[in-house]
Design a protein around this motif. Sequence first.
Motif, short mmCIF file in Angstrom:
data_model
loop_
_atom_site.label_atom_id
_atom_site.label_comp_id
_atom_site.label_asym_id
_atom_site.label_seq_id
_atom_site.Cartn_x
_atom_site.Cartn_y
_atom_site.Cartn_z
N UNK A 131 34.68 12.47 30.17
CA UNK A 131 34.81 13.03 28.83
C UNK A 131 35.83 14.16 28.80
N UNK A 132 35.83 14.98 29.84
CA UNK A 132 36.73 16.14 29.87
C UNK A 132 38.07 15.84 30.53
N UNK A 133 38.06 15.01 31.58
CA UNK A 133 39.28 14.76 32.35
C UNK A 133 39.96 13.45 31.98
N UNK A 134 39.24 12.54 31.34
CA UNK A 134 39.79 11.25 30.98
C UNK A 134 39.63 10.23 32.11
N UNK A 135 40.09 9.02 31.85
CA UNK A 135 40.07 7.97 32.86
C UNK A 135 41.23 7.03 32.57
N UNK A 136 41.69 6.36 33.60
CA UNK A 136 42.88 5.52 33.45
C UNK A 136 42.63 4.04 33.71
N UNK A 137 41.55 3.74 34.43
CA UNK A 137 41.25 2.35 34.80
C UNK A 137 39.96 1.88 34.14
N UNK A 138 39.67 0.59 34.27
CA UNK A 138 38.55 -0.02 33.54
C UNK A 138 37.21 0.10 34.26
N UNK A 139 37.17 0.71 35.44
CA UNK A 139 35.92 0.76 36.19
C UNK A 139 34.83 1.51 35.43
N UNK A 140 35.20 2.57 34.74
CA UNK A 140 34.20 3.31 33.95
C UNK A 140 33.60 2.42 32.89
N UNK A 141 34.43 1.67 32.18
CA UNK A 141 33.93 0.78 31.14
C UNK A 141 33.03 -0.31 31.71
N UNK A 142 33.42 -0.85 32.85
CA UNK A 142 32.59 -1.87 33.48
C UNK A 142 31.22 -1.31 33.85
N UNK A 143 31.22 -0.09 34.36
CA UNK A 143 29.97 0.54 34.77
C UNK A 143 29.09 0.84 33.57
N UNK A 144 29.67 1.44 32.52
CA UNK A 144 28.88 1.77 31.33
C UNK A 144 28.43 0.53 30.58
N UNK A 145 29.27 -0.50 30.56
CA UNK A 145 28.88 -1.75 29.91
C UNK A 145 27.64 -2.34 30.58
N UNK A 146 27.66 -2.35 31.91
CA UNK A 146 26.54 -2.92 32.64
C UNK A 146 25.28 -2.09 32.47
N UNK A 147 25.40 -0.78 32.63
CA UNK A 147 24.23 0.09 32.59
C UNK A 147 23.67 0.23 31.18
N UNK A 148 24.55 0.57 30.23
CA UNK A 148 24.07 0.92 28.88
C UNK A 148 23.81 -0.28 27.99
N UNK A 149 24.62 -1.33 28.14
CA UNK A 149 24.50 -2.47 27.24
C UNK A 149 23.77 -3.64 27.89
N UNK A 150 24.27 -4.13 29.01
CA UNK A 150 23.63 -5.30 29.63
C UNK A 150 22.26 -4.97 30.21
N UNK A 151 22.12 -3.78 30.80
CA UNK A 151 20.83 -3.36 31.33
C UNK A 151 20.00 -2.60 30.28
N UNK A 152 20.57 -2.41 29.09
CA UNK A 152 19.87 -1.78 27.95
C UNK A 152 19.33 -0.38 28.28
#
Length: 503
Positions: A209-230
């Motif tokens: 949130x503060x430093x940003x991100x440049x690659x898709x690994x964060x999205x893959x991780x959050x997608x799995x944890x927050x959405x697919x794993x609910x």
Amino acid sequence: MDDGTATTADSSSLLKNPTVSEHTLQLLLTASDTSSLENTLESLIETAKSHGGRSELASKKVLAAVLEVLEHHNHNHDIIALCFKLLRNLCAGDIENQNSFIEHNGVAVVSDILRSEVGSSSSYSLGLVRWGIQVLANVCLAGREHQRAVWEELYPEGFVLLARVSSKETCDPLCMVIYTCCDGNPEWFQILSSYDGWPVMAAIVRTASSAGFAEDWLKLLLSRICLEESQLPVLFPKLEYVDDPLGEEDTESKDGQFSSEQAFLLRILSEILSERLEDVTISTDTALFVYGIFKKSIRILEHAGRGKSGLPSGSPEVDVLGYSLTILRDICAQDNARGNRDDAESVVDVLFSYGFIELLLSLLRDLEPPTTIRKVMKQFENQDGIGASSSSLKPCPYRGFRRDIVAVIGNCAYRRKHAKNEIRQQNGILLLLQQCVIDEDNPFLKEWGIWCVRNMLEGNEENRRVVEQLEYQGTAEVPELAALGLRVEVDRSTMRAKLVNVT
């Protein structure tokens, strides 16, 4: 701050260092055909950039020698940086080197240095930390045994410590390490969602949130944890607090306001859902949780001014309002795409049972009219059917808020008879007709308005009759209906409108 660039040190002292075996030093110097340790490492780094070079160095047992150098020069940043770069290259897809790294306890060697650097120094080299994490990331790609070695060494305290390094250059490879470990061992996603795991995820989100991100690994991780794993209902509240590495929490909240980290999380999830609409399945519990966030966030409308920009707006509360709404928009579109319209247990139908349509129409009704209609109101101040008095109407807190509400309603009404009926029962037909206009504060409002009107009228004779019986009030005439093959004709004697086919 040290930038991690190697400088020429006293080579003779390094060669005479009694803690590193003569055999190891000679092996490295021979492999590179150089006379100093720094030059040796730099030469080997170049050699290890190719597949053939990595294989050659693996046959000469170079990786084990590099680990020995690291163990005895773990306070020399220049040597550490060169060793990390060399290990990273050696382990880039070469299974022999990856196996050798595990066999010679490389995970512990690298992890100990990273913990020491990040945990005890305020001037550590970001480059050094990044290269060390990249070493572990390349090792993780080799398989379960390698992933287990990294996971057991770093979970959870080590991951939290590294996640708190405020740099996207370190956050990206760390997310790669964690996602790769869990993707190869799916049960670890559940562990990451446990009491011990949440400080890891919270620290990652705060850093990104503060430093940003440049690659898709964060999205893959959050997608799995927050959405697919609910697990969104668990992670979202954790971002109200400051977590320490041991999982204890400072329970002092921020006066009930949404944090910038919470707004950031919803922003990323909204992007994920928009990009992967057909791939990600949203559970009913997650959808209801987002709806709950949205209902809580609408309190901002009581004191928010007119938004000057779209999302992100710079205000956490406004952004939470907007991104929760766009997530709901895409959840409804997803339900449509998957053919769940006739499923009594569909996510959208469950939202209906919680007053979804009624709330959206109420919010739309409380907003000041679009700019096109406001201009007409200035000419006809006593015109009926426009809504509440101008003093009680609310502006859009961000550019596009009205459009997003209309989009959600339009998606809900797509081939859902009960949604079309509820719009009529909530006296929302004229209100939605008024959205088929250009609005300076809501780009593409007209297009979404037409989509919404089309859906609420399609196959619903009751709604069509309501439109035909509307008294002509200036705002009921909607030329854009022609795009739907319809036209509003007005009987000047009765001042009533009739909806007819253009053909």
